[in-house]
Design an enzyme around this catalytic site. Sequence first.
Site, mmCIF file in Angstrom:
data_model
loop_
_atom_site.group_PDB
_atom_site.id
_atom_site.type_symbol
_atom_site.label_atom_id
_atom_site.label_comp_id
_atom_site.label_asym_id
_atom_site.label_seq_id
_atom_site.Cartn_x
_atom_site.Cartn_y
_atom_site.Cartn_z
ATOM 1 C CG HIS A 1 -0.210 -0.166 2.514
ATOM 2 N ND1 HIS A 1 0.210 -1.401 2.978
ATOM 3 C CD2 HIS A 1 0.214 0.735 3.434
ATOM 4 C CE1 HIS A 1 0.824 -1.260 4.135
ATOM 5 N NE2 HIS A 1 0.854 0.032 4.434
ATOM 6 C CG HIS B 1 1.021 5.244 4.420
ATOM 7 N ND1 HIS B 1 0.251 5.111 5.544
ATOM 8 C CD2 HIS B 1 1.819 4.149 4.392
ATOM 9 C CE1 HIS B 1 0.574 3.989 6.179
ATOM 10 N NE2 HIS B 1 1.523 3.385 5.498
HETATM 11 P P1 5GP Z 1 2.175 0.365 7.342
HETATM 12 O O1 5GP Z 1 2.625 0.495 8.787
HETATM 13 O O2 5GP Z 1 2.096 -1.094 6.958
HETATM 14 O O3 5GP Z 1 2.980 1.194 6.383
HETATM 15 O O4 5GP Z 1 0.719 0.979 7.299
HETATM 16 C C1 5GP Z 1 -0.432 0.266 7.639
HETATM 17 C C2 5GP Z 1 -1.534 1.274 7.842
HETATM 18 O O5 5GP Z 1 -2.757 0.571 7.847
HETATM 19 C C3 5GP Z 1 -1.447 2.048 9.168
HETATM 20 O O6 5GP Z 1 -1.377 3.441 8.908
HETATM 21 C C4 5GP Z 1 -2.711 1.660 9.882
HETATM 22 O O7 5GP Z 1 -3.298 2.733 10.561
HETATM 23 C C5 5GP Z 1 -3.618 1.193 8.766
HETATM 24 N N1 5GP Z 1 -4.576 0.181 9.159
HETATM 25 C C6 5GP Z 1 -4.322 -0.937 9.894
HETATM 26 N N2 5GP Z 1 -5.462 -1.651 10.067
HETATM 27 C C7 5GP Z 1 -6.454 -0.963 9.414
HETATM 28 C C8 5GP Z 1 -7.844 -1.200 9.239
HETATM 29 O O8 5GP Z 1 -8.421 -2.176 9.703
HETATM 30 N N3 5GP Z 1 -8.531 -0.281 8.514
HETATM 31 C C9 5GP Z 1 -7.923 0.829 7.993
HETATM 32 N N4 5GP Z 1 -8.698 1.672 7.295
HETATM 33 N N5 5GP Z 1 -6.606 1.072 8.130
HETATM 34 C C10 5GP Z 1 -5.874 0.200 8.845
#
Ligand code: 5GP
Length: 143
Positions: free
Chosen positions: A104, A106
Amino acid sequence: MSHPTDSTCIFCKIVAGQIPCFKLLEDVDTIAFMDINPVNPGHALSVAKGHWPTVDVIPPDVLAAVARTAQKVAKAVISELEPNGVNLLQANGAGAGQSVPHLHVHIMPRRPNDGVALNWEYKPGDRAEIEAIYKKLKVALSS
Ligand code: 5GP
Ligand code: ZN
């Protein structure tokens, strides 16, 4: 493109509609929705529909689709929320701060003095070290 899934993955569950989200956009290979823990108001995610954890394993056309969706969301964030700036961030691996191993990007609106720690200090690198690493990568990229 068929979409691999992982039944234990939170984003696969969102893609499958098993967990709700505030969905912004959807196309054949991607989905975009609001982040549940926003770093600033308007923080959203552009997500591959298939379960590919990181940049080195996702098919390039799906990565391109994720980028296109991220751009659409970023344009809406810029025009509607008028942030001070926007960071696009994509983490690969726990060491890079990735908490959901499903690729993903951001879309992070920035505000003055928001305390978000993404900026690093400019320190001149060691030229010999830069060149040695460059040579190694250049060989890998030419083979
Ligand atoms: P990463 O740390 O992998 O770069 O980002 C994962 C993102 O996913 C985090 O910003 C976190 O807030 C978001 N996230 C985790 N679980 C969920 C969820 O169940 N729903 C949504 N909408 N975002 C989520
Ligand atoms: Zn997944």
